[in-house]
Design a protein around this motif. Structure first.
Motif, PDB file in Angstrom:
ATOM      1  N   LYS A 177      26.372  51.729  73.055  1.00  0.00           N
ATOM      2  CA  LYS A 177      25.040  51.193  72.738  1.00  0.00           C
ATOM      3  C   LYS A 177      24.868  50.923  71.240  1.00  0.00           C
ATOM      4  CE  LYS A 177      20.632  50.621  74.212  1.00  0.00           C
ATOM      5  NZ  LYS A 177      20.205  49.745  75.291  1.00  0.00           N
ATOM      6  N   SER A 178      24.582  49.630  70.898  1.00  0.00           N
ATOM      7  CA  SER A 178      24.323  49.254  69.496  1.00  0.00           C
ATOM      8  C   SER A 178      25.311  49.969  68.578  1.00  0.00           C
ATOM      9  CB  SER A 178      22.890  49.612  69.111  1.00  0.00           C
ATOM     10  OG  SER A 178      21.957  48.985  69.958  1.00  0.00           O
ATOM     11  N   PHE A 179      26.592  49.773  68.840  1.00  0.00           N
ATOM     12  CA  PHE A 179      27.643  50.643  68.318  1.00  0.00           C
ATOM     13  C   PHE A 179      27.617  50.840  66.804  1.00  0.00           C
ATOM     14  CE2 PHE A 179      32.311  51.212  67.252  1.00  0.00           C
ATOM     15  CZ  PHE A 179      32.311  52.562  67.514  1.00  0.00           C
ATOM     16  N   TYR A 180      27.709  49.754  66.041  1.00  0.00           N
ATOM     17  CA  TYR A 180      27.747  49.909  64.580  1.00  0.00           C
ATOM     18  C   TYR A 180      26.501  50.625  64.068  1.00  0.00           C
ATOM     19  CZ  TYR A 180      31.495  46.344  64.511  1.00  0.00           C
ATOM     20  OH  TYR A 180      32.655  45.647  64.699  1.00  0.00           O
ATOM     21  N   SER A 233      14.817  56.016  67.467  1.00  0.00           N
ATOM     22  CA  SER A 233      13.553  56.109  66.731  1.00  0.00           C
ATOM     23  C   SER A 233      13.684  55.638  65.282  1.00  0.00           C
ATOM     24  CB  SER A 233      13.034  57.553  66.742  1.00  0.00           C
ATOM     25  OG  SER A 233      13.973  58.431  66.127  1.00  0.00           O
ATOM     26  N   THR A 234      14.886  55.163  64.933  1.00  0.00           N
ATOM     27  CA  THR A 234      15.155  54.748  63.548  1.00  0.00           C
ATOM     28  C   THR A 234      15.291  53.234  63.459  1.00  0.00           C
ATOM     29  OG1 THR A 234      16.342  56.814  63.117  1.00  0.00           O
ATOM     30  CG2 THR A 234      16.740  54.987  61.596  1.00  0.00           C
ATOM     31  N   LYS A 235      14.672  52.673  62.439  1.00  0.00           N
ATOM     32  CA  LYS A 235      14.788  51.233  62.179  1.00  0.00           C
ATOM     33  C   LYS A 235      15.928  51.022  61.179  1.00  0.00           C
ATOM     34  CE  LYS A 235       9.765  50.686  62.680  1.00  0.00           C
ATOM     35  NZ  LYS A 235       8.511  50.315  61.964  1.00  0.00           N
ATOM     36  N   LEU A 236      17.100  50.673  61.698  1.00  0.00           N
ATOM     37  CA  LEU A 236      18.282  50.507  60.853  1.00  0.00           C
ATOM     38  C   LEU A 236      19.022  49.235  61.242  1.00  0.00           C
ATOM     39  CD1 LEU A 236      20.844  53.135  59.676  1.00  0.00           C
ATOM     40  CD2 LEU A 236      21.672  51.150  60.956  1.00  0.00           C
ATOM     41  N   VAL A 237      19.503  48.527  60.235  1.00  0.00           N
ATOM     42  CA  VAL A 237      20.323  47.335  60.489  1.00  0.00           C
ATOM     43  C   VAL A 237      21.637  47.471  59.721  1.00  0.00           C
ATOM     44  CG1 VAL A 237      18.326  45.843  60.833  1.00  0.00           C
ATOM     45  CG2 VAL A 237      19.326  46.018  58.557  1.00  0.00           C
ATOM     46  N   PRO A 250      18.564  50.482  68.724  1.00  0.00           N
ATOM     47  CA  PRO A 250      17.725  50.252  69.913  1.00  0.00           C
ATOM     48  C   PRO A 250      16.229  50.218  69.576  1.00  0.00           C
ATOM     49  CG  PRO A 250      19.466  51.822  70.421  1.00  0.00           C
ATOM     50  CD  PRO A 250      19.536  51.568  68.945  1.00  0.00           C
ATOM     51  N   LYS A 251      15.825  50.972  68.566  1.00  0.00           N
ATOM     52  CA  LYS A 251      14.414  50.967  68.152  1.00  0.00           C
ATOM     53  C   LYS A 251      13.991  49.566  67.733  1.00  0.00           C
ATOM     54  CE  LYS A 251      10.377  52.382  66.627  1.00  0.00           C
ATOM     55  NZ  LYS A 251       9.298  52.755  67.577  1.00  0.00           N
ATOM     56  N   LEU A 252      14.803  48.908  66.902  1.00  0.00           N
ATOM     57  CA  LEU A 252      14.470  47.556  66.449  1.00  0.00           C
ATOM     58  C   LEU A 252      14.585  46.546  67.591  1.00  0.00           C
ATOM     59  CD1 LEU A 252      16.063  47.445  62.886  1.00  0.00           C
ATOM     60  CD2 LEU A 252      13.647  47.234  63.457  1.00  0.00           C
ATOM     61  N   LYS A 253      15.569  46.756  68.487  1.00  0.00           N
ATOM     62  CA  LYS A 253      15.684  45.856  69.646  1.00  0.00           C
ATOM     63  C   LYS A 253      14.432  45.921  70.501  1.00  0.00           C
ATOM     64  CE  LYS A 253      20.697  45.554  70.239  1.00  0.00           C
ATOM     65  NZ  LYS A 253      21.848  45.849  71.124  1.00  0.00           N
ATOM     66  N   SER A 290      25.528  56.858  72.414  1.00  0.00           N
ATOM     67  CA  SER A 290      25.114  56.582  73.783  1.00  0.00           C
ATOM     68  C   SER A 290      25.937  55.416  74.347  1.00  0.00           C
ATOM     69  CB  SER A 290      23.631  56.215  73.834  1.00  0.00           C
ATOM     70  OG  SER A 290      22.829  57.304  73.424  1.00  0.00           O
ATOM     71  N   ALA A 291      26.199  55.468  75.646  1.00  0.00           N
ATOM     72  CA  ALA A 291      26.975  54.408  76.289  1.00  0.00           C
ATOM     73  C   ALA A 291      26.362  54.059  77.630  1.00  0.00           C
ATOM     74  CB  ALA A 291      28.427  54.844  76.466  1.00  0.00           C
ATOM     75  N   SER A 292      26.677  52.855  78.120  1.00  0.00           N
ATOM     76  CA  SER A 292      26.255  52.404  79.448  1.00  0.00           C
ATOM     77  C   SER A 292      27.496  52.069  80.251  1.00  0.00           C
ATOM     78  CB  SER A 292      25.360  51.162  79.339  1.00  0.00           C
ATOM     79  OG  SER A 292      24.220  51.423  78.552  1.00  0.00           O
ATOM     80  N   CYS A 293      27.384  52.106  81.597  1.00  0.00           N
ATOM     81  CA  CYS A 293      28.551  51.846  82.434  1.00  0.00           C
ATOM     82  C   CYS A 293      28.179  50.986  83.633  1.00  0.00           C
ATOM     83  CB  CYS A 293      29.171  53.158  82.919  1.00  0.00           C
ATOM     84  SG  CYS A 293      30.629  52.936  83.966  1.00  0.00           S
ATOM     85  N   GLY A 294      28.868  49.858  83.772  1.00  0.00           N
ATOM     86  CA  GLY A 294      28.761  49.041  84.972  1.00  0.00           C
ATOM     87  C   GLY A 294      29.933  49.362  85.879  1.00  0.00           C
ATOM     88  N   ILE A 295      29.670  49.514  87.175  1.00  0.00           N
ATOM     89  CA  ILE A 295      30.725  49.834  88.146  1.00  0.00           C
ATOM     90  C   ILE A 295      30.777  48.705  89.172  1.00  0.00           C
ATOM     91  CG2 ILE A 295      31.578  51.510  89.826  1.00  0.00           C
ATOM     92  CD1 ILE A 295      29.737  53.590  88.470  1.00  0.00           C
ATOM     93  N   GLY A 296      31.983  48.229  89.472  1.00  0.00           N
ATOM     94  CA  GLY A 296      32.114  47.156  90.440  1.00  0.00           C
ATOM     95  C   GLY A 296      33.430  47.202  91.182  1.00  0.00           C
TER      96      GLY A 296
END
Length: 416
Positions: A9-12, A26-30, A47-50, A140-146
């Motif tokens: 999630k928003s890795f960098y 909760s942090t506004k970072l770019v 993710p906060k800014l997204k 944090s990470a997300s996972c798609g399963i197929g």
């Protein structure tokens, strides 16, 4: 087949927050380099800014005027370090032969051979994997399963990122139920803007429409890609994780490009062009290749109305001569460039062939050509052993040159 597609999630931006002891939700970072000016590309946002509608890959001047926003200079070595740590976590669950690293923050894993061993549902294994990634790295990470790579990727992109546990599953039936009506088609992996426009002209707005389109009609419009589009409309993907992992594309061209740190006068850009062509010549010789085509693209500054040009030209004979390439690139450049500030440059060579199979040019001194080729072979070996800046052109020490600084970067960004 059971395939996982995992995205960090928003890795960098997440790595930068972790290094600062901050919560990316909760942090506004770019992640961007302010020193390059307001036109610099933003590589990632938290993710906060997204959630506030801020998109990654915007420019600094597109960001909201907010004093709370933290500007983090890219640190590519750190991101690679975290990506490597997470790859090692994948190895706790599957063999390296069953992992295809798609990008620094995304990977496909084939769990098919392991389901019986773990004796758990795929969703349970995915949950354990994501929890371990977070526990050991705070990312944090997300996972798609197929049932194949395509379904796993679509499950990730469309469903998992919105799911409370960030895990989603798709088989072909669920695919029809949940994905067929998704618009626009650019949300679907593998369908870019150009293909979507052509599909729209055919009256195809979503995958349901695509699935109802005769193959003959798609073949006529797209050729072999038409069959792949139709198969994807039904959730069919024939490539396995192992095949994707082992695939080595046949390179028909290669090149280099950059967004400049500042606006350049068109005559000053000649230095950057020469540096770039010199680097490409070194790579051609190192790979024992010649080229029969050159391509050049220039982007003008937004301050001067933007726009630009993209041109290519066939060479009379295939070559890897630095002298010939510099002469031809400069001619192509001055044939089309306008007296306007320039902000982007892309240089490519194509129609590649092994140098052993190139016809001799009767109008070139073969001894002189071989002497130059041997020089660039030696330069390539020195750079490979001692670093890209071990030897370079004198022009690289002039005011407008930037190759020495760029060689310290990773992927065009700060390497710290």
């Amino acid at each position: 087949m059971t395939v996982f597609c995992i995205d960090l999630k928003s890795f960098y931006a997440s790595v930068e927050c972790v290094l600062r002891g901050l919560d990316p939700y909760s942090t506004k970072l770019v992640v961007t380099d302010e020193e390059r000016g307001p036109g610099s590309v933003v590589l990632a946002v938290t993710p906060k800014l997204k959630s506030m509608g801020v998109a990654s890959r915007c420019r600094i001047y597109d960001l909201p005027k907010d004093e709370e926003i933290i500007f983090a200079k890219p640190r590519m070595k750190k991101y690679i370090e975290y990506s490597t740590r997470i790859y090692k976590i994948y190895l706790d669950f599957v063999s390296k032969e069953d992992i295809h690293v798609y990008s620094i923050d995304e990977a496909f894993l084939d769990l098919t051979p392991y389901l019986k061993y773990y004796d758990k549902r795929p969703e349970e294994i995915a949950k354990e994997m994501l929890e371990k990634i977070y526990r050991e790295t705070k990312i944090s990470a997300s996972c798609g399963i197929g049932d194949n790579m395509f379904l796993a990727k679509v499950a990730l992109d469309i469903l998992a990122k919105e799911s409370p546990d960030r895990i989603a599953y798709l088989d072909q039936e669920l695919f029809k139920e949940k994905i067929w009506k998704i618009e626009p088609l650019t949300k679907i992996w593998g369908i870019g803007g150009r293909i979507e426009k052509r599909l729209k002209k055919m009256g195809i707005k979503n995958l349901g429409d695509l699935a109802r389109t005769p193959l003959e009609r798609l073949d006529k419009e797209f050729g072999i890609v038409g069959r792949e589009l139709l198969e994807h409309a039904f959730g069919i993907e024939r490539t396995t994780v192992q095949e994707a992992r082992n695939y080595i594309p046949e390179s028909k061209s290669f090149g280099r490009g950059q967004i400049l740190y500042e606006d350049y006068h068109y005559r000053d850009l000649e230095v950057i062009l020469i540096e770039t062509v010199d680097a490409i010549t070194t790579e051609l010789v190192a790979r024992k290749l010649t080229c029969g085509l050159i391509a050049l693209a220039v982007g003008y500054s937004a301050n001067a109305g933007g726009g630009g040009f993209s041109r290519q030209r066939k060479l009379p004979c295939r070559t890897n001569s630095r002298k010939v390439l510099v002469e031809n690139f400069l001619k192509l450049y001055y044939d089309f460039v306008e007296d306007r500030p320039i902000r982007q440059l892309r240089v490519r060579v194509g129609r590649l062939a092994h140098e052993d199979f190139v016809q001799t040019n009767l109008f070139v001194d073969p001894k002189r050509e071989m002497k130059e080729r041997n020089l660039y072979e030696a330069l390539g070996k020195i750079k490979a052993k001692y670093g890209k800046n071990a030897v370079h052109l004198a022009v690289s020490h002039t005011d407008k040159a930037n190759l020495l600084e760029r060689n310290k970067l990773i992927g065009g960004h700060n390497a710290e």
